[in-house]
Design a protein around this motif. Structure first.
Motif, mmCIF file in Angstrom:
data_model
loop_
_atom_site.group_PDB
_atom_site.id
_atom_site.type_symbol
_atom_site.label_atom_id
_atom_site.label_comp_id
_atom_site.label_asym_id
_atom_site.label_seq_id
_atom_site.Cartn_x
_atom_site.Cartn_y
_atom_site.Cartn_z
ATOM 1 N N ILE A 160 0.961 -0.979 -0.414
ATOM 2 C CA ILE A 160 -0.273 -0.128 0.022
ATOM 3 C C ILE A 160 0.476 1.309 0.340
ATOM 4 N N ILE A 161 1.352 1.482 1.064
ATOM 5 C CA ILE A 161 2.735 2.136 1.090
ATOM 6 C C ILE A 161 3.391 2.768 -0.316
ATOM 7 N N THR A 164 1.402 3.628 -2.655
ATOM 8 C CA THR A 164 1.553 5.426 -2.952
ATOM 9 C C THR A 164 2.280 5.960 -3.535
ATOM 10 N N ILE A 165 3.317 5.895 -3.097
ATOM 11 C CA ILE A 165 4.861 6.540 -3.827
ATOM 12 C C ILE A 165 4.942 5.860 -4.887
ATOM 13 N N TYR A 167 2.644 5.948 -7.504
ATOM 14 C CA TYR A 167 1.658 6.438 -8.056
ATOM 15 C C TYR A 167 1.917 8.039 -8.349
ATOM 16 N N LEU A 168 2.843 8.902 -7.097
ATOM 17 C CA LEU A 168 2.797 10.118 -7.564
ATOM 18 C C LEU A 168 4.067 10.220 -7.827
ATOM 19 N N SER A 178 -3.323 5.309 -10.594
ATOM 20 C CA SER A 178 -4.702 4.561 -9.962
ATOM 21 C C SER A 178 -3.701 4.540 -8.312
ATOM 22 N N ILE A 179 -3.966 4.611 -6.520
ATOM 23 C CA ILE A 179 -3.554 3.796 -6.312
ATOM 24 C C ILE A 179 -3.841 2.442 -6.431
ATOM 25 N N PRO A 180 -5.027 1.889 -5.804
ATOM 26 C CA PRO A 180 -5.218 0.501 -6.267
ATOM 27 C C PRO A 180 -4.440 0.242 -7.487
ATOM 28 N N VAL A 183 -1.284 -0.078 -6.211
ATOM 29 C CA VAL A 183 -0.999 -1.441 -5.615
ATOM 30 C C VAL A 183 -0.646 -2.249 -6.169
ATOM 31 N N TRP A 185 0.313 -3.298 -9.561
ATOM 32 C CA TRP A 185 1.705 -3.043 -9.821
ATOM 33 C C TRP A 185 2.691 -3.780 -8.160
ATOM 34 N N PRO A 200 7.264 1.299 -14.162
ATOM 35 C CA PRO A 200 7.718 1.938 -14.601
ATOM 36 C C PRO A 200 8.874 2.320 -15.365
ATOM 37 N N ALA A 209 11.911 1.076 -8.034
ATOM 38 C CA ALA A 209 11.237 -0.319 -7.785
ATOM 39 C C ALA A 209 12.755 -1.912 -8.083
ATOM 40 N N MET B 39 -7.216 6.137 -1.043
ATOM 41 C CA MET B 39 -7.200 5.151 -2.435
ATOM 42 C C MET B 39 -8.652 5.317 -3.640
ATOM 43 N N SER B 42 -8.220 8.683 -5.215
ATOM 44 C CA SER B 42 -7.107 8.372 -6.385
ATOM 45 C C SER B 42 -7.888 7.597 -7.551
ATOM 46 N N VAL B 43 -9.022 7.265 -7.958
ATOM 47 C CA VAL B 43 -9.399 6.494 -9.265
ATOM 48 C C VAL B 43 -10.661 7.737 -9.085
ATOM 49 N N TYR B 109 -2.478 12.281 -0.905
ATOM 50 C CA TYR B 109 -2.543 10.685 -0.989
ATOM 51 C C TYR B 109 -0.872 9.567 -0.119
ATOM 52 N N THR B 112 -1.783 7.726 3.190
ATOM 53 C CA THR B 112 -1.789 6.166 3.189
ATOM 54 C C THR B 112 -0.785 5.174 3.819
ATOM 55 N N TYR B 184 18.722 -1.198 -13.952
ATOM 56 C CA TYR B 184 17.901 -1.506 -13.401
ATOM 57 C C TYR B 184 17.681 -2.972 -14.197
#
Lengths: 273, 273, 273, 273
Positions: A160-161, A164-165, A167-168, A178-180, A183, A185, A200, A209, B39, B42-43, B109, B112, B184
């Motif tokens: 989850i955390i 979010t990072i 996503y930003l 979106s965040i979900p 998450v 991914w 990414p 990543a 969450m 963000s959608v 965001y 989370t 990477y």
């Protein structure tokens, strides 16, 4: 009347008598056949050609399963106990979907739940060796469960955390819309599945990543470590007991030991554990 | 005044009293709710419809968390110790982002991070069994850390060198457009994630990639081996007990020891554990 | 006549005599060469240029292998035992494909089955150390087999049911165009391979996929745990020796045993191993 | 003259004196800097802007490394032993590439081999705890090597044969355009990397791929099992020795044991192992 019931009970529930064996074998074949039928029906090419045949096949097997399910309830002494048992529920779920398909289109595909009935194979094959194996395994897995639960919980929080990072950092233009979704991914990455439907694209995102992946590399070790350690313990617990020699006090004798391997003194006859 | 403070302290910090239990439960629900709210915000589809609702919800929960944070500082005896403790920092980080979003767009965001507060669940569930499990695990993981660090360090060095080679072999036309990008890719491959956003296209590149993969196959075994061995040891350490020799004070005797292995004195007969 | 036969037998079957060693080395080189030839023939660019050469090379080696196979049958005492042995069948399969290619185009590629003959390398290298290692490994793997079979069986059943659910959730428009295809996707996911040729596109599908992946994460731990525990035991079994009790004949005593654990008789002092 | 040589030797080779420590720290920073420089040079955007700077930076560090390398040879007593040692070769390889880039364009990127010099970090950090960890690990890995070699050999043979089958089943139209390419795909699959650049498209191909994946699932367990078992043994061998009690014959005493834990008799003073 009781006679045909006990006869039927023997055929359905026993696997030692010739009749019981034959019944189980027929059941096994029908289960596999019905799962194959449902699978084939979902393939549009095959369905276009053999729809009628598959449809009839499914119904014949379902009616047979329905009769079998009713027989099981009739012939058993405590019907409710069977109905609410693990196999009882599976047996019920294996017959319902096709009847349901009249009301809810597509529910007939749920017939694949019949695959669970294949677990009966072990009973048919009478491989106590296998059952023994899975019993030991089951104990180890049951023992590992709370620990693995704690662990998976930590994985979800991390996802989850980290999601979010990402996503930003990556944003919608790179698929992290979106965040979900991020998450999702993150779980795909941590479990090393890595579909590549989202990946990414920015250098910073790839750097983060990389850290997530290397972390995942270390994390994947934990559940394996838990199961292995528990299973090793499960195996070891069988081979040596904690019986204590009355003369020299040495414990950890082999299960079938009658005399102490250190001083040669006679051991106490083992009490049942 | 001291009375309501001690009352508040009991509600917030205790998990045994009915009030404390209720408070923890409310907290748990609010944490989950607020993570779900962020969450959903963000959608874009959901946000377009329920933006107002989600926005208000986030603020209500944040204000509650702010009040809770202040209460925790007021009612505790050593406020600074709480503020700089692990949970104190998480509690602070869980309230800031929304206030920050006035200055820095998007920072909301980061709410989370509240997911970390879910770790309190373990305290609420009072599952000493779980805590026990995670304690043993934690010890094993802590013990494995330096070794896994050495190992991951080696993985990173390998990735840098292998990444450079792949950059020279494949070149920009096949997606390996810089050394960091190749590194990477190498980490993606060694960890068996394998997105496929970049993959070798030349025969030589595929050959080298194959070697890297097979190496990764062997390498993935190492951290697992470390954690497993450490965890097995952590479990086995139950086999050495903390019994103390009455003569020389040596502890950590084997479970079946009757005599101290340091001074030879007789040990006290073990009490049942 | 018997003389050249025993001479030939020595060359072909022995690996200690200079002639036998030379023969094995030539064989080893020819095996590698022929596998490389077949591989290169399948690469259209290389085949276009060197087709003649590769074709002749394959035939020369195949004729050599045919002669060798005939020699092996002639010189061995029990020809049928050789023919139906593991290596006998491989030797036969290694010569047939090229002859078959007259009838069945493309079957010449099956010559790569010759790679299996490389297992003879171990015999040539005379690395008893390696053989020892693989013997212990083989025993551990053999022991793990029934348990891993039970486990893989469970994985397949899980894949069938999860695949059906994903087929219903995602549907044909997202690539899950039949249940067998969905089951294939589910196996790709559970084994953490994750090609990404099919991947869930709907939020619900991605949620279910996440659960499958996290499950797979826990599941991957099981076979590893089994093999590790069995292998650890295989290594530890050195701790029980094969010493035989002079009184009752019981073997498998612990290494430090001085008295038989079955009849209590004194054991012979161990000779150095 | 000997004085400045011994002084220089102290600075370069010692890590305990203040000067030696400072030198090692400078070296560490320069290694990281130079690796970062080379990486940045390969990123076209950054290179376009800072080419001059990076180029000069690389040369300054390379000249410093050259001088250091010469100093190491001069000040050491047995120069040839240093030159052909592991670190001697790395030190040489770390200076050559930039000089080579006059002749061979692109070879300057090989400067990343300097990353290997980071292994010196362990020496600088003086973490005997870490070194201890990696020593135990190294022993376990060394012990596992022949077994893992046997295992990887089997994986390669499996890949060759399975690759050939997939080449015949899928054919060029689905990306399996040659046997080496199919073998590459097979390794990608067996190691669970799964790029997805090639993936089976025919039902039969997907079925065979499923079997390969499930096999890979079982196979991945083997090297992990080997390393774990060896590492567990490496750890255990330190904690207990095989010393035998002269009175009761109990072995497996703790390393620091002076008296038998079974009968309390005095143990023989340990001879050095």
């Amino acid at each position: 009347m009781a006679r045909w019931r006990s006869k039927l009970h023997e055929i359905i529930y026993e696997a030692d008598t010739p009749m019981g064996k034959a019944f189980d074998l027929v059941l096994l074949i029908l289960i596999i056949l019905s799962v194959v039928f449902v699978m084939m029906e979902s393939v549009s090419k095959i369905d276009a050609q053999y729809h009628e045949l598959l449809y009839i096949g499914e119904w014949v097997i379902t009616i047979f399963f329905t009769l079998e399910y009713i027989s099981r309830i009739i012939t058993v002494k405590k019907p409710f106990r069977y109905i609410f048992s693990f196999y009882g529920i599976i047996d019920l779920l294996s017959t319902i979907p096709l009847y349901l398909s009249f009301i809810l289109a597509g529910s007939n595909y749920l017939l694949t739940v019949r695959a669970l009935r294949l677990l009966r194979v072990f009973r048919i094959l009478k491989v106590t060796r296998y059952i023994g194996a899975s019993n030991k395994l089951r104990r180890a897995i049951l023992h590992s469960r709370p620990k693995i639960f704690v662990f998976l919980f930590a994985v979800v929080i991390t996802s989850i955390i980290a999601g979010t990072i990402m996503y930003l950092v990556e944003g919608e233009e790179n698929g992290f819309n979106s965040i979900p979704h991020s998450v999702y991914w993150c779980i795909v990455t941590l479990t090393t599945v890595g579909y590549g439907d989202i990946s990414p694209a920015t250098p910073l995102g790839q750097f983060i990543a990389s850290i997530i992946m290397i972390m995942g590399y270390g994390i994947i070790a934990v559940p394996t470590g838990i199961v292995t350690a528990e299973y090793t313990r499960a195996i070891d617990q069988i081979d040596t007991n904690t019986q204590c020699c009355p003369n020299c006090g040495e414990s950890k004798h082999k299960d079938n030991a009658k005399f102490c391997h250190t001083c040669g003194d006679i051991l106490n006859p083992e009490s049942d554990s």
